[in-house]
Design an enzyme around this catalytic site. Sequence first.
Site, short mmCIF file in Angstrom:
data_model
loop_
_atom_site.label_atom_id
_atom_site.label_comp_id
_atom_site.label_asym_id
_atom_site.label_seq_id
_atom_site.Cartn_x
_atom_site.Cartn_y
_atom_site.Cartn_z
N LYS A 24 -51.80 18.43 -5.11
CA LYS A 24 -50.51 18.17 -5.76
C LYS A 24 -50.07 16.72 -5.54
O LYS A 24 -49.72 16.02 -6.48
CB LYS A 24 -49.45 19.12 -5.19
CG LYS A 24 -48.03 18.74 -5.47
CD LYS A 24 -47.05 19.77 -4.97
CE LYS A 24 -46.22 19.41 -3.77
NZ LYS A 24 -45.40 18.24 -3.84
N ARG A 93 -39.11 16.14 -6.94
CA ARG A 93 -38.93 14.82 -6.36
C ARG A 93 -39.77 13.77 -7.09
O ARG A 93 -39.40 12.61 -7.19
CB ARG A 93 -39.35 14.94 -4.89
CG ARG A 93 -39.43 13.69 -4.13
CD ARG A 93 -38.09 13.26 -3.64
NE ARG A 93 -38.19 12.03 -2.86
CZ ARG A 93 -37.17 11.26 -2.55
NH1 ARG A 93 -35.97 11.58 -2.95
NH2 ARG A 93 -37.34 10.18 -1.84
N CYS A 117 -37.56 19.82 -2.92
CA CYS A 117 -37.17 20.71 -1.82
C CYS A 117 -36.04 20.10 -1.01
O CYS A 117 -35.99 18.90 -0.79
CB CYS A 117 -38.38 20.97 -0.92
SG CYS A 117 -39.57 22.08 -1.66
N ARG A 122 -33.36 12.40 1.69
CA ARG A 122 -34.34 11.78 0.81
C ARG A 122 -33.76 10.68 -0.09
O ARG A 122 -33.81 10.78 -1.33
CB ARG A 122 -35.05 12.86 -0.03
CG ARG A 122 -35.63 13.96 0.83
CD ARG A 122 -36.43 14.96 0.04
NE ARG A 122 -37.82 14.60 -0.05
CZ ARG A 122 -38.77 15.36 -0.61
NH1 ARG A 122 -38.45 16.51 -1.15
NH2 ARG A 122 -40.01 14.96 -0.64
N PRO A 123 -33.21 9.63 0.50
CA PRO A 123 -32.69 8.54 -0.32
C PRO A 123 -33.82 7.75 -0.99
O PRO A 123 -35.00 7.96 -0.69
CB PRO A 123 -31.94 7.66 0.69
CG PRO A 123 -32.58 7.94 2.00
CD PRO A 123 -33.10 9.36 1.94
N ASP A 125 -33.68 4.24 -1.15
CA ASP A 125 -33.39 2.83 -0.85
C ASP A 125 -34.64 1.96 -0.72
O ASP A 125 -34.65 0.80 -1.11
CB ASP A 125 -32.53 2.72 0.42
CG ASP A 125 -33.23 3.33 1.63
OD1 ASP A 125 -33.56 4.53 1.58
OD2 ASP A 125 -33.47 2.61 2.62
N ASP A 305 -45.93 18.19 6.17
CA ASP A 305 -46.18 19.30 5.23
C ASP A 305 -46.96 20.45 5.88
O ASP A 305 -47.12 21.50 5.26
CB ASP A 305 -46.96 18.79 4.00
CG ASP A 305 -46.06 18.00 3.06
OD1 ASP A 305 -44.85 17.90 3.31
OD2 ASP A 305 -46.59 17.48 2.05
N ARG A 398 -44.79 25.89 -6.45
CA ARG A 398 -44.74 24.45 -6.73
C ARG A 398 -46.00 23.74 -6.22
O ARG A 398 -46.37 22.68 -6.74
CB ARG A 398 -43.52 23.81 -6.05
CG ARG A 398 -42.20 24.25 -6.67
CD ARG A 398 -41.06 23.45 -6.11
NE ARG A 398 -41.48 22.07 -6.02
CZ ARG A 398 -41.02 21.19 -5.16
NH1 ARG A 398 -40.09 21.54 -4.31
NH2 ARG A 398 -41.46 19.95 -5.15
C1 UD1 Z 1 -44.30 12.62 0.06
C2 UD1 Z 1 -44.95 13.95 -0.30
C3 UD1 Z 1 -44.36 15.08 0.56
C4 UD1 Z 1 -44.47 14.72 2.03
C5 UD1 Z 1 -43.89 13.34 2.31
C6 UD1 Z 1 -44.10 12.87 3.73
C7 UD1 Z 1 -45.50 13.65 -2.63
C8 UD1 Z 1 -45.26 14.04 -4.05
N1 UD1 Z 1 -44.71 14.22 -1.71
O1 UD1 Z 1 -42.92 12.73 -0.25
O2 UD1 Z 1 -45.10 16.26 0.29
O3 UD1 Z 1 -43.74 15.68 2.79
O4 UD1 Z 1 -44.50 12.36 1.45
O5 UD1 Z 1 -45.45 12.88 4.04
O6 UD1 Z 1 -46.41 12.90 -2.33
N2 UD1 Z 1 -37.13 7.76 2.84
C9 UD1 Z 1 -36.00 6.93 2.85
N3 UD1 Z 1 -35.82 6.07 1.80
C10 UD1 Z 1 -36.69 6.00 0.76
C11 UD1 Z 1 -37.84 6.83 0.76
C12 UD1 Z 1 -38.03 7.70 1.82
O7 UD1 Z 1 -35.18 6.99 3.77
O8 UD1 Z 1 -36.46 5.18 -0.16
C13 UD1 Z 1 -37.33 8.70 3.96
C14 UD1 Z 1 -37.28 10.16 3.49
O9 UD1 Z 1 -35.96 10.63 3.40
C15 UD1 Z 1 -38.09 10.84 4.59
C16 UD1 Z 1 -39.15 9.79 4.93
O10 UD1 Z 1 -38.64 8.55 4.47
O11 UD1 Z 1 -37.26 11.09 5.70
C17 UD1 Z 1 -40.50 10.06 4.31
O12 UD1 Z 1 -40.36 10.13 2.91
P1 UD1 Z 1 -41.52 9.72 1.89
O13 UD1 Z 1 -42.72 9.28 2.64
O14 UD1 Z 1 -40.93 8.80 0.87
O15 UD1 Z 1 -41.82 11.12 1.22
P2 UD1 Z 1 -42.01 11.42 -0.32
O16 UD1 Z 1 -42.76 10.33 -0.97
O17 UD1 Z 1 -40.72 11.85 -0.92
#
Ligand code: UD1
Length: 419
Positions: A24, A93, A117, A122-123, A125, A305, A398
């Site tokens: 996925k 997402r 989820c 999950r911001p 920024d 995960d 999903r």
């Molecule tokens: C991806 C995966 C998800 C996995 C996660 C962490 C996909 C489609 N999903 O999610 O299955 O659980 O990686 O391995 O690949 N964060 C910020 N600001 C941002 C972006 C992220 O604060 O702009 C924080 C998030 O809130 C979280 C952490 O960084 O606490 C990790 O998030 P991120 O690595 O971005 O996860 P995803 O890409 O959403």
Amino acid sequence: MSNERIVINGGKTLYGSVSVHGAKNAVLPLLAAALLTRDEVVIENCPYITDVENMIGLLRDLGADVERDGRNVSVCGRISRTQASGSLCSTMRSSMFMLGAVLSLTGEVELPMPGGCDIGARPLDIHIDGLKKMGASTEYTQGGIRCSAQKLHGADIVMRYPSVGATENLLMCASLAEGYTSLVNCAREPEIVALAKMLKSMGARISGEGTSVIRVQGVEKLSGTRFRADGDRIVAGTVVAATAACGGDVTLYGVSADDMRSVLQAFRSDVCRIEESGVAIRVRSNGHVRAKSVITAPYPLFPTDMQPQFIACQCFSGGISRVEETVFENRLGHVSQLRKMGADIAVSGDCAIVRGKQNGMIPSVLTASDLRGGAGLCVACLKVDGQSSIYNPHYIDRGYEKIEDLFCSLGADVRRTDK
Ligand code: UD1
């Protein structure tokens, strides 16, 4: 609430082999990246899961021509709209990838805030900071975000955290931006390597993927390609967790043991033997679980995960285990459900202390509240003698292709019903 549920008659040992479906988290950004050319891009090994179907819907909604032929999905990225529809974005997402892809192509994009989820704030920024450095202007609209840029240019970007999604989004933008981009503190997940490989096969000039510094020399145009997604390391890990808990002898095909190092390490013990050959991973367990502790963290450390499936397994150990969740701040929703089964889990902040019980866990009626949490509940129900039910299986759908068929093929007694 829908009456649909997964019913598990637990207590069976698991035997057989599984060919793990496509990942996925690889396929979703690959589908988005397919928009970056008007030529045809074919992505092979796309699983039949709702996140992939929704992503296909989102691409079509933006005007792309998308066809599914079995597990191959072909995309001709002729985008005619820059505004993505709310209902599809709110389900997942990964609609966030439209920020990078659509902005790169058209110079503007407007999205409702991505859903997915409920496991933390999950911001966006880190994505936004990077896009701004590349010349985009961004504004938050009512319930969404709008970005525009005359032309994106290369930039030196240091991410404050190795976000998987931000690394992927910025990699897509940098591929078509004018000039040179360096991305520092990148995520190193195998799915990022896959995205970089596909972009390179489309003509992008990228180096350093899989390390924390990625360098990209922008090109004017990308062209079509054909690319195969790897098997899903989290689905594979879920089968490892279930086999470790239930006991049995299961061989997994289609995933790389190298990509699962920390997961295999966490489940491996004197009573759960895990052997790797070039093409397969074999798990043999006597169904006793040894107490172990993990801390979730970005790749190559233990994946967030897999945390619910790991906790579920530890509920049956003969000892005390500590699980610390450092990636998402609200990812212990499954604990309340495992407690219904008799699990002894104390939560303090982002840390769960599990006092495993070799006996005394009972079958229960449970409700999934997120994708991997739901998978964790499946692991616990597969182990416990007697009939359990898991409501809200749509969360599990999903990311898992018919999870009931997956475990039935290994000798478990699992079915889905809405009666
Ligand atoms: C991806 C995966 C998800 C996995 C996660 C962490 C996909 C489609 N999903 O999610 O299955 O659980 O990686 O391995 O690949 N964060 C910020 N600001 C941002 C972006 C992220 O604060 O702009 C924080 C998030 O809130 C979280 C952490 O960084 O606490 C990790 O998030 P991120 O690595 O971005 O996860 P995803 O890409 O959403």
